[in-house]
Scaffold this active site. Structure first.
Site, short mmCIF file in Angstrom:
data_model
loop_
_atom_site.label_atom_id
_atom_site.label_comp_id
_atom_site.label_asym_id
_atom_site.label_seq_id
_atom_site.Cartn_x
_atom_site.Cartn_y
_atom_site.Cartn_z
N GLY A 27 0.80 -1.23 0.00
CA GLY A 27 0.00 0.00 0.00
C GLY A 27 0.83 1.27 0.00
O GLY A 27 2.04 1.26 -0.24
N ALA A 87 1.30 19.58 0.27
CA ALA A 87 1.12 18.64 1.39
C ALA A 87 0.07 19.21 2.34
O ALA A 87 0.38 19.65 3.44
CB ALA A 87 2.45 18.42 2.11
N ALA A 111 -0.75 4.46 9.84
CA ALA A 111 -0.65 3.03 9.50
C ALA A 111 -0.88 2.13 10.71
O ALA A 111 -1.54 1.09 10.60
CB ALA A 111 0.73 2.76 8.90
N HIS A 113 20.14 4.43 33.37
CA HIS A 113 20.89 5.68 33.29
C HIS A 113 22.21 5.44 32.57
O HIS A 113 22.84 4.43 32.82
CB HIS A 113 21.19 6.20 34.71
CG HIS A 113 21.98 7.48 34.70
ND1 HIS A 113 21.41 8.69 34.38
CD2 HIS A 113 23.29 7.71 34.97
CE1 HIS A 113 22.34 9.63 34.45
NE2 HIS A 113 23.49 9.06 34.81
N GLY A 146 -2.85 17.65 3.34
CA GLY A 146 -3.76 16.65 3.90
C GLY A 146 -4.05 15.54 2.91
O GLY A 146 -3.71 15.64 1.74
N ARG A 147 -4.66 14.46 3.42
CA ARG A 147 -5.02 13.33 2.57
C ARG A 147 -6.53 13.11 2.60
O ARG A 147 -7.20 13.52 3.54
CB ARG A 147 -4.27 12.07 3.04
CG ARG A 147 -2.76 12.17 2.84
CD ARG A 147 -2.04 10.90 3.32
NE ARG A 147 -2.34 9.74 2.52
CZ ARG A 147 -1.66 9.33 1.45
NH1 ARG A 147 -0.61 10.03 1.05
NH2 ARG A 147 -1.99 8.25 0.78
P1 NAD Z 1 -1.55 17.42 7.65
O1 NAD Z 1 -2.99 17.47 7.92
O2 NAD Z 1 -0.62 16.84 8.65
O3 NAD Z 1 -1.00 18.90 7.36
C1 NAD Z 1 -1.54 19.71 6.37
C2 NAD Z 1 -1.15 21.14 6.69
O4 NAD Z 1 -1.45 21.93 5.57
C3 NAD Z 1 -1.90 21.72 7.87
O5 NAD Z 1 -0.97 22.31 8.74
C4 NAD Z 1 -2.86 22.72 7.24
O6 NAD Z 1 -3.13 23.82 8.08
C5 NAD Z 1 -2.06 23.13 6.01
N1 NAD Z 1 -2.85 23.64 4.89
C6 NAD Z 1 -4.03 23.15 4.43
N2 NAD Z 1 -4.43 23.86 3.35
C7 NAD Z 1 -3.46 24.79 3.12
C8 NAD Z 1 -3.29 25.81 2.15
N3 NAD Z 1 -4.18 26.01 1.17
N4 NAD Z 1 -2.19 26.58 2.21
C9 NAD Z 1 -1.25 26.39 3.19
N5 NAD Z 1 -1.38 25.45 4.14
C10 NAD Z 1 -2.46 24.64 4.10
O7 NAD Z 1 -1.43 16.70 6.23
P2 NAD Z 1 -0.17 16.10 5.45
O8 NAD Z 1 1.11 16.66 5.96
O9 NAD Z 1 -0.50 16.26 4.00
O10 NAD Z 1 -0.24 14.59 5.84
C11 NAD Z 1 -1.43 13.85 5.57
C12 NAD Z 1 -1.63 12.77 6.59
O11 NAD Z 1 -0.72 11.72 6.33
C13 NAD Z 1 -1.38 13.21 8.02
O12 NAD Z 1 -2.51 13.77 8.63
C14 NAD Z 1 -0.99 11.93 8.65
O13 NAD Z 1 -2.14 11.27 9.08
C15 NAD Z 1 -0.33 11.14 7.54
N6 NAD Z 1 1.13 11.18 7.65
C16 NAD Z 1 1.71 10.67 8.76
C17 NAD Z 1 3.08 10.69 8.87
C18 NAD Z 1 3.72 10.11 10.11
O14 NAD Z 1 3.05 9.35 10.80
N7 NAD Z 1 4.95 10.46 10.41
C19 NAD Z 1 3.87 11.26 7.90
C20 NAD Z 1 3.25 11.77 6.78
C21 NAD Z 1 1.87 11.72 6.67
#
Ligand code: NAD
Length: 462
Positions: A44, A269, A321, A445, A271-272
């Site tokens: 995936g 980046a 995940a 420690h 959101g998803r």
């Molecule tokens: P996110 O929701 O973490 O962050 C998106 C950011 O984009 C937010 O801070 C939001 O305010 C901002 N934003 C939204 N629209 C915008 C715009 N038009 N202009 C500027 N900023 C804007 O989403 P992501 O970073 O895309 O990640 C998606 C998801 O994937 C995460 O929520 C998480 O669940 C998962 N992920 C997890 C990991 C991890 O576990 N380490 C790593 C990567 C992704």
């Protein structure tokens, strides 16, 4: 000739962490199980375009950072020379490929068939599988939908340029752009921004809210903000991108209130989104939430359709995940008639930046917003012997506990290794440990794990 029809007990749609965990558990429970995945393989988004390749690249970034820091104690490795071809090959073959082969052999050993193709529900007991010219149908007693999520776009902005990348494209490392615009200061923006900045790009990050990682306690975000402030060329908060336009070999971005700026590449980046469309769910009794188009499930991962279960990103936030994997096991056990529920109180979250940020359970700001009576204990890593030996005294560990019972409700950590340290915290929250239990447990420690004990001690004295 009629369609090829298979009859199985369980059909899992989607072979990511949620799907393969469900399928492996079903097989262990003696149920005949197939997994249907359009990519013709298990793993995936996590394995092929998410967690694993990004962590491989972040490891490279961390090696480069550590080598740079070594000058402080008199070791100079010189300027690094980065060759992208071997780097891509290592990530793809030695990391991703190795894990993919591992999953394929587990599936084989457990008798789980992986069917390549796009699965679409025809009704509550049949999936049609489309793979080129071949049409195959699977009739099932139960199905588990685990189709995950995909990167969300920027509504209204044209994205028809290969210079405007989502996280999947960015992980392929097409090149190291001189100037990279990162839109979104969440997990992906910060993790991949760190990778590209460390490899040599000049990174500008734009975030629409007033802080990085919205929703996370500010004292945890602060050390990371300080670090990325030096690593990135610019961070613009409370800023939106209003237009993106390809001009020759550049992208012109209109930044609200700042005018136009040119970049060589852009990473979106923001959101998803759950992949709940195009699955034929309307031919079943499965219901979607009004907001966000997630599949509605109960604590046993059952949808409104008695034959169909759903797990992972498609069922809601947090899209992580490890949440999907736990849900996958719950769905398998529930459909096998075992008593199982997704009733976890602590789902750890880790941002794999430098420093890492990790948390689980209740945050301090969240507790305050909800008016909950909590006590907070903090331990600054400046007082940690282990942090000093690592040259990393900028960390913080904090514990939130119920003010009257002392029960640990949440933990937040920022510092190198926070992602590993949060495991003990998740156990404490999940098992309803008291702050006293954590404070009285002997921690080796000198280790960074002592910081949790110290924070709990501080809470008891507060
Ligand atoms: P996110 O929701 O973490 O962050 C998106 C950011 O984009 C937010 O801070 C939001 O305010 C901002 N934003 C939204 N629209 C915008 C715009 N038009 N202009 C500027 N900023 C804007 O989403 P992501 O970073 O895309 O990640 C998606 C998801 O994937 C995460 O929520 C998480 O669940 C998962 N992920 C997890 C990991 C991890 O576990 N380490 C790593 C990567 C992704």
């Amino acid at each position: 000739m009629g369609d090829l029809v298979d009859e199985v007990e369980v059909a899992v749609l989607g072979g990511g962490p949620g799907g393969y965990s469900a399928a492996f558990r079903c097989a262990e429970l003696g149920l005949e199980t197939v997994v249907i995945d359009a990519a013709h393989r298990l793993g995936g988004a996590c394995l092929f375009e998410g967690c694993i390749p990004s962590k491989a690249l972040l490891h490279v970034a961390s090696v480069l950072n550590e080598a740079g820091r070594a000058k402080e104690f008199g070791v100079d490795f010189g300027e690094p020379r980065i060759s992208l071809d071997p780097l891509r090959k290592w990530k793809q073959e030695r990391v991703v490929g190795k894990l993919a082969r591992g999953l394929a052999s587990v599936a084989k050993a457990r008798g789980v068939e992986v069917i390549g193709g796009r699965g679409v529900f025809e009704d509550s007991s049949t999936l049609r599988i489309e793979a080129g010219e071949t049409l195959r149908k699977v009739r099932f007693k139960h199905a588990i939908v685990a189709t995950g999520s995909r990167p969300g776009g920027l509504p209204g902005l044209t994205q028809a340029s290969e210079r405007i990348m989502d996280s999947t494209a960015a992980l392929d490392l097409p090149d190291i752009p001189e100037r990279l615009l990162v839109i979104g200061g969440g997990y992906i923006g910060l993790e991949l921004g760190t990778v590209y900045a460390t490899l040599g790009s000049r990174v500008t990050l734009v975030e629409m809210t007033n802080g990085l990682l919205p929703g996370v306690d500010r004292d945890l975000v602060q050390p990371l903000h300080r670090r990325v402030n030096t690593l990135f060329t610019a961070i613009h908060l409370e800023t939106r991108v209003t237009a993106l336009r390809e001009v020759g070999s550049e992208i012109e971005a209109a930044l609200e209130g700042r005018g136009g700026e040119r970049f060589d590449r852009v990473l979106v980046a923001v959101g998803r989104r759950p992949q709940s469309d195009g699955l034929g769910l309307e031919a079943t009794r499965v219901r979607l939430t009004e907001h966000g188009r997630f599949v509605q499930v109960d604590e046993r991962c059952r949808t409104e359709d008695p034959r169909i279960y759903a797990v992972g990103d498609i069922t809601g936030e947090p899209m992580l995940a490890h949440r999907a994997m736990r849900q996958g096991k719950v769905a398998a056990e529930a459909l096998a008639g075992r008593p199982a529920a997704f009733d976890n109180v602590a789902i750890p979250a880790v941002v794999f930046t430098d420093p890492e940020i990790a948390w689980c359970g209740l945050g301090e700001a969240q507790a305050r917003d909800q008016g909950l009576p909590v006590k907070v204990g903090k331990f600054q890593w400046a007082a940690s012997g282990r942090a000093a030996t690592l040259g990393r005294s900028d960390g913080l560990t904090k514990v939130m506990a119920d003010a009257s019972s002392g029960r640990v409700l949440g933990v937040g950590i920022v510092g190198p290794g926070a992602g590993e340290l949060i495991a003990e915290a998740a156990l404490a929250v999940e098992t309803a440990a008291l702050a006293e239990d954590v404070a009285l447990t002997i921690h080796a420690h000198p280790t960074l794990s002592e910081s949790l004990m110290e924070a709990a001690e501080h809470l008891l004295g507060a």
